[in-house]
Write a protein that holds these residues in place. Structure first.
Motif, PDB file in Angstrom:
ATOM      1  N   ASP A 147      -4.266  -1.801   8.858  1.00 21.16           N
ATOM      2  CA  ASP A 147      -5.369  -1.941   7.973  1.00 21.16           C
ATOM      3  C   ASP A 147      -4.907  -2.022   6.455  1.00 21.16           C
ATOM      4  N   GLY A 148      -3.719  -2.385   6.201  1.00 15.57           N
ATOM      5  CA  GLY A 148      -3.299  -2.361   4.987  1.00 15.57           C
ATOM      6  C   GLY A 148      -1.777  -2.515   4.937  1.00 15.57           C
ATOM      7  N   TYR A 149      -1.202  -1.785   4.082  1.00 13.26           N
ATOM      8  CA  TYR A 149       0.187  -2.056   3.521  1.00 13.26           C
ATOM      9  C   TYR A 149       1.118  -0.624   3.388  1.00 13.26           C
ATOM     10  N   ILE A 150       2.172  -0.728   3.413  1.00 12.90           N
ATOM     11  CA  ILE A 150       3.050   0.592   2.951  1.00 12.90           C
ATOM     12  C   ILE A 150       4.203   0.082   2.211  1.00 12.90           C
ATOM     13  N   VAL A 151       4.118   0.498   0.755  1.00 14.55           N
ATOM     14  CA  VAL A 151       4.833   0.063   0.017  1.00 14.55           C
ATOM     15  C   VAL A 151       5.920   0.905  -0.490  1.00 14.55           C
ATOM     16  N   ARG A 152       7.253   0.291  -0.539  1.00 12.57           N
ATOM     17  CA  ARG A 152       8.298   0.942  -1.058  1.00 12.57           C
ATOM     18  C   ARG A 152       9.035   0.003  -2.244  1.00 12.57           C
ATOM     19  N   GLY A 153       9.804   1.073  -2.983  1.00 14.17           N
ATOM     20  CA  GLY A 153      10.215   0.020  -4.298  1.00 14.17           C
ATOM     21  C   GLY A 153      10.502   0.909  -5.405  1.00 14.17           C
ATOM     22  N   ARG A 154      10.986   0.168  -6.612  1.00 13.58           N
ATOM     23  CA  ARG A 154      11.161   0.867  -7.589  1.00 13.58           C
ATOM     24  C   ARG A 154      10.773  -0.254  -8.678  1.00 13.58           C
ATOM     25  N   LYS A 155      10.016   0.159  -9.838  1.00 12.68           N
ATOM     26  CA  LYS A 155       9.525  -0.365 -11.087  1.00 12.68           C
ATOM     27  C   LYS A 155      10.295   0.254 -12.422  1.00 12.68           C
TER      28      LYS A 155
END
Ligand SMILES: Cc1cc2nc3c(=O)[nH]c(=O)nc-3n(C[C@H](O)[C@H](O)[C@H](O)COP(=O)(O)OP(=O)(O)OC[C@H]3O[C@@H](n4cnc5c(N)ncnc54)[C@H](O)[C@@H]3O)c2cc1C
Length: 388
Positions: A147-155
């Motif tokens: 039902d969506g997304y899992i976000v990983r990362g760096r800004k």
């Protein structure tokens, strides 16, 4: 050809000037020294209805154009608060454009009114440490779930992330290597900045300490489908829509900042007496200041020309880039000359021009550097080969 501001446009500038007059040098110096967000200024601008100047009327905005927004932001920086003032509201002015154009009716109802009223703040997460200006190389990834997304990362450099309730986030939903074009496969989200999943670390920096910039670490942030703006994979294209207005606004802000520095320099030049006469009686002091005025004025009309083209739905890429380039250069130039006019006192915090000078470097770098602006003009106006 009518190149005068309308009475309504002049009224915007006057009204902003009146608000800014309530926030003096002591206020901005204190915010700068304590690295404290100018909450009271942000609230005053929200209460006056300015945060929604370019947002649709049905959601509480004023429905005006980039021209009016540029006049507003020019008056904001000219009013003494420089980029600390401008950046406290900058994202509200055109940042939500992608939501206005590509969001669903439900998203607009949910997202826009709290931003326009000032109840919520948002930040903008595009730049990444490993990608820099090469946005298509971002690595933050949003992995699909039921039902969506899992976000990983760096800004990096995410402005106001210390204050923000929401983040407008660009993430890859398909690896660059799997996409037909490098600009494909990126998706735009507007979602809660859930601090249990996102660590926000302030970056100590040269100027504009009042408005934070941050390194942002996103660790399995769940983003529901209803927080995705538009279609999956088209996020980069949606952002392109708002690049020209953003360049115009940055140009206008830099010019307002330069005008404030110039006014302070001219005032000091009349008051400061050395060798038995005001320093402003010397042509060596007069000419650089007059030159700064000419640069600021010409950059201002380039901004208004670009804004007028945008508002009348005509192509304005070259003009918007030139407006940002010239505005930033003219603002920086005026601040440099303001310091030189003040002599030793230009280096003292008391006279404020050092604060303006430190902040005048910012529009030369962000949201896009001078080199990339010039490459755009070389390629798109002069038809020279792409250099990168
Ligand atoms: C105070 C501040 C606030 C910011 N706020 C935000 C924000 O809220 N959200 C956000 O997403 N980002 C934000 N930014 C990031 C900003 O947009 C970037 O710093 C800017 O786009 C430059 O990217 P970079 O720092 O990664 O430079 P780099 O990409 O590392 O480039 C370094 C230098 O190399 C030059 N260069 C690189 N490639 C080329 C080439 N091909 N030809 C010629 N020159 C080249 C660049 O012009 C630059 O001078 C902010 C930055 C600052 C300083």
């Amino acid at each position: 050809m009518d190149i005068a501001l309308s009475p309504e446009q002049r009224a915007i500038a006057d009204s902003v000037a009146r608000i800014c007059a309530g926030f003096g040098d002591d206020y901005w110096s204190a915010c700068d020294e304590a690295a404290r967000f100018p909450e009271e200024f942000h609230r005053a601008m929200a209460e006056a209805g300015f945060l929604g100047i370019a947002m649709p009327e049905e959601f509480g905005g004023a429905g005006l154009g980039v021209t009016e927004a540029a006049i507003l932001m020019h008056a904001v920086t000219k009013g003494g608060g420089a980029y600390a003032a401008a950046s406290s509201i900058h994202l509200n002015i055109f940042g939500p454009h992608a939501i206005v154009v590509h969001g669903t009716a439900e998203q607009k109802r949910r997202f826009l009114p709290p931003l326009i009223s000032g109840k919520q703040k948002a930040c903008f997460g595009v730049t990444e440490p490993n990608a820099g200006l090469d946005t298509t190389s971002i690595e933050t990834f949003a992995r699909r779930t039921n039902d969506g997304y899992i976000v990983r990362g760096r800004k990096i450099w995410t402005t106001t992330a210390q204050e923000a309730d929401k983040i407008l986030l660009l993430a890859r939903t398909a690896p660059k290597a799997d996409c037909k074009k490098p600009t494909d496969g990126m998706t735009l989200f507007y979602t809660n900045l859930d601090r249990s999943k996102v660590e926000v670390r302030r970056i100590p920096k040269m100027g504009r300490a009042a408005v934070d910039s941050n390194a942002v670490f996103i660790d399995d942030l769940a983003v529901p489908d209803e927080d995705r703006i538009g279609e999956e994979g088209k996020g980069f294209r949606y952002l392109l829509d708002s690049l020209n207005p953003e360049r115009i606004l940055i140009g206008a802000e830099a010019i307002g900042l330069g005008r404030d520095a110039l006014a302070r320099a001219a005032r000091y030049a009349k008051e400061r007496v050395v060798f038995g006469r005001p320093i402003g009686q010397n042509q060596g002091i007069q000419h650089p200041l007059a030159e700064a005025w000419a640069y600021l004025e010409s950059a201002w009309w380039m901004c208004l020309r670009a804004a007028s083209l945008y508002d009348s739905k005509q192509p304005c890429g070259a003009e918007a880039n030139a407006a940002k380039f010239l505005g930033a250069r003219a603002g920086f130039d005026a601040c440099t000359k303001a310091i030189m006019t003040h002599g030793g006192m230009g280096y003292a915090k008391e006279y404020q021009v050092e604060r303006l000078f430190r902040e005048s470097m910012l529009p030369r770098i962000a949201p896009v550097t001078e080199q990339l602006i010039l490459s755009f003009i070389a390629e798109n106006v002069l038809d020279l080969p792409k250099s990168y």
